[in-house]
Design an enzyme around this catalytic site. Structure first.
Site, short mmCIF file in Angstrom:
data_model
loop_
_atom_site.label_atom_id
_atom_site.label_comp_id
_atom_site.label_asym_id
_atom_site.label_seq_id
_atom_site.Cartn_x
_atom_site.Cartn_y
_atom_site.Cartn_z
N CYS A 119 0.93 -1.18 0.05
CA CYS A 119 0.10 0.02 -0.14
C CYS A 119 0.98 1.16 -0.10
O CYS A 119 1.63 1.33 1.00
CB CYS A 119 -0.96 -0.02 1.22
SG CYS A 119 -2.00 1.39 1.13
N CYS A 122 -0.25 3.56 2.81
CA CYS A 122 0.29 3.26 4.01
C CYS A 122 1.92 3.12 4.36
O CYS A 122 2.51 2.92 5.47
CB CYS A 122 -0.33 2.10 4.72
SG CYS A 122 -2.26 2.13 5.09
N CYS A 133 -8.77 1.83 3.13
CA CYS A 133 -9.84 2.66 3.49
C CYS A 133 -9.20 4.26 3.39
O CYS A 133 -8.58 4.53 4.49
CB CYS A 133 -10.64 2.30 4.46
SG CYS A 133 -11.97 3.13 5.05
N HIS A 146 -16.91 0.46 3.82
CA HIS A 146 -16.84 1.40 4.80
C HIS A 146 -18.10 1.90 5.30
O HIS A 146 -18.78 2.12 4.44
CB HIS A 146 -15.90 2.75 4.61
CG HIS A 146 -15.84 3.84 5.62
ND1 HIS A 146 -15.02 3.67 6.68
CD2 HIS A 146 -16.77 4.78 6.05
CE1 HIS A 146 -15.16 4.89 7.64
NE2 HIS A 146 -16.21 5.37 7.02
N CYS A 147 -18.70 1.55 6.38
CA CYS A 147 -19.98 1.60 6.96
C CYS A 147 -20.42 3.21 7.69
O CYS A 147 -19.63 3.33 8.75
CB CYS A 147 -20.44 0.74 7.89
SG CYS A 147 -21.97 0.81 8.35
#
Length: 304
Positions: A119, A122, A133, A146-147
């Site tokens: 990533c 990151c 995310c 993602h909620c």
């Protein structure tokens, strides 16, 4: 480049999201308990229905709290930290150079069975099926989505709780609607017509309307999540083309991989015994044949 990829701003951002998550949880729980208040104070269900409603209601609250405040599988989770240690002690692992290219859209990323990916946001390696995310600012093990209702991600460690959240919320709304008395659900909806000539109590109307809305939303999300679990896929992986290398022949085997052995504990929002760490997953014949390595996997950089 360190495989741990610790970001200077990681912990502060994590703290800000914890505070924001608590605010969102307070709002959502206020809605839940508003429905509970209307049910008990302004309607007159029989005692048996009251017991049933309170049971499924408490299970829904428990599932919501578990889904909201369980680490979904970020790099701070114990499973991820254990994986970092294993990678660091693996002297024979191969390390590739970082490719200077833009991240591909997730729909073009495709399946990468067994592949450790890099990533660039990151600045760290991540296990297979992990994704970044942008809202949380970190990668998540077997990320689903993602909620906004929990202000966090649904991943490997809280996906079961999310599935049960939708199931128990659906059952709570259904129990609410079928057990109301004085007024019942239809009478509560007709209160809106009565408001043209009188001044009735509007709370039952808002309670029934909210219950119908939650019933449709949570029922739909449960069916969608269950369908994906039976096929061993996630909302992100639904965008991938090609054959799913993780889908087993039995739909129940796929489901058990996420929720554990089928039994009464399946209905509890707790991790099952001996749950795998979520850093690697069994492959079917197609996945095993397409995996270019067996024991040590070369890092694939620039993936989404």
């Amino acid at each position: 480049m360190s495989s741990q990829g610790v970001l200077p701003s990681g912990e502060p951002r994590q703290g800000r999201f914890t505070i924001f998550r608590m605010i969102i949880a307070s709002v959502v729980l206020s809605i839940y308990f508003g429905e509970w208040f209307i049910y008990h104070v302004y309607c007159t269900p029989v005692i048996s229905w009251t017991i049933a409603f309170n049971f499924v209601f408490l299970m829904a609250i428990w599932s919501y709290l578990a889904a909201s405040f369980t680490d979904p599988g970020t790099r701070w989770s114990k499973e991820w930290e254990a994986w970092i240690v294993l990678r660091a002690n693996d002297c024979s692992r191969e390390t590739a150079e970082v490719e200077e290219q833009d991240d591909e859209p997730r729909r073009r990323a495709g399946w990468k069975p067994g592949a450790v990916t890099w990533c660039k946001k990151c600045r760290a390696e991540r296990p297979e099926r992990s994704h970044h995310c942008s809202d949380c600012g970190t990668c998540v093990l077997r990320m689903d989505h993602h909620c906004p209702w929990i202000a966090g991600c649904i991943g490997w460690r809280n996906h079961k709780a999310f599935l049960l959240l939708n199931l128990w919320s659906f059952l709570a709304c259904l129990t609410f609607l079928v057990s109301l008395r004085s007024p019942n659900s239809l009478e509560a909806l007709n209160i809106l017509k009565m408001a043209l000539t009188t001044e009735p109590n509007m709370l039952p109307f808002f309670g029934v309307t909210g219950a119908w809305l939650f019933l449709l939303v949570t029922g739909g999300m449960f069916c969608q999540s269950l369908f994906q679990a039976l096929r061993n896929t996630t909302a992100i992986e639904e965008l991938f083309s090609g054959e799913n290398p993780y889908r087993m022949h039995s739909d129940l085997d796929n489901l058990r991989q996420l929720i554990g052995p089928i039994g009464w504990k399946t209905l509890l929002p707790i991790p099952y015994m001996n749950r795998p760490p979520g850093t690697s997953f069994p492959l079917n014949e197609h996945g095993a044949s397409s995996c270019t390595t067996s024991l040590h996997v070369k890092a694939s950089y620039g993936a989404v």
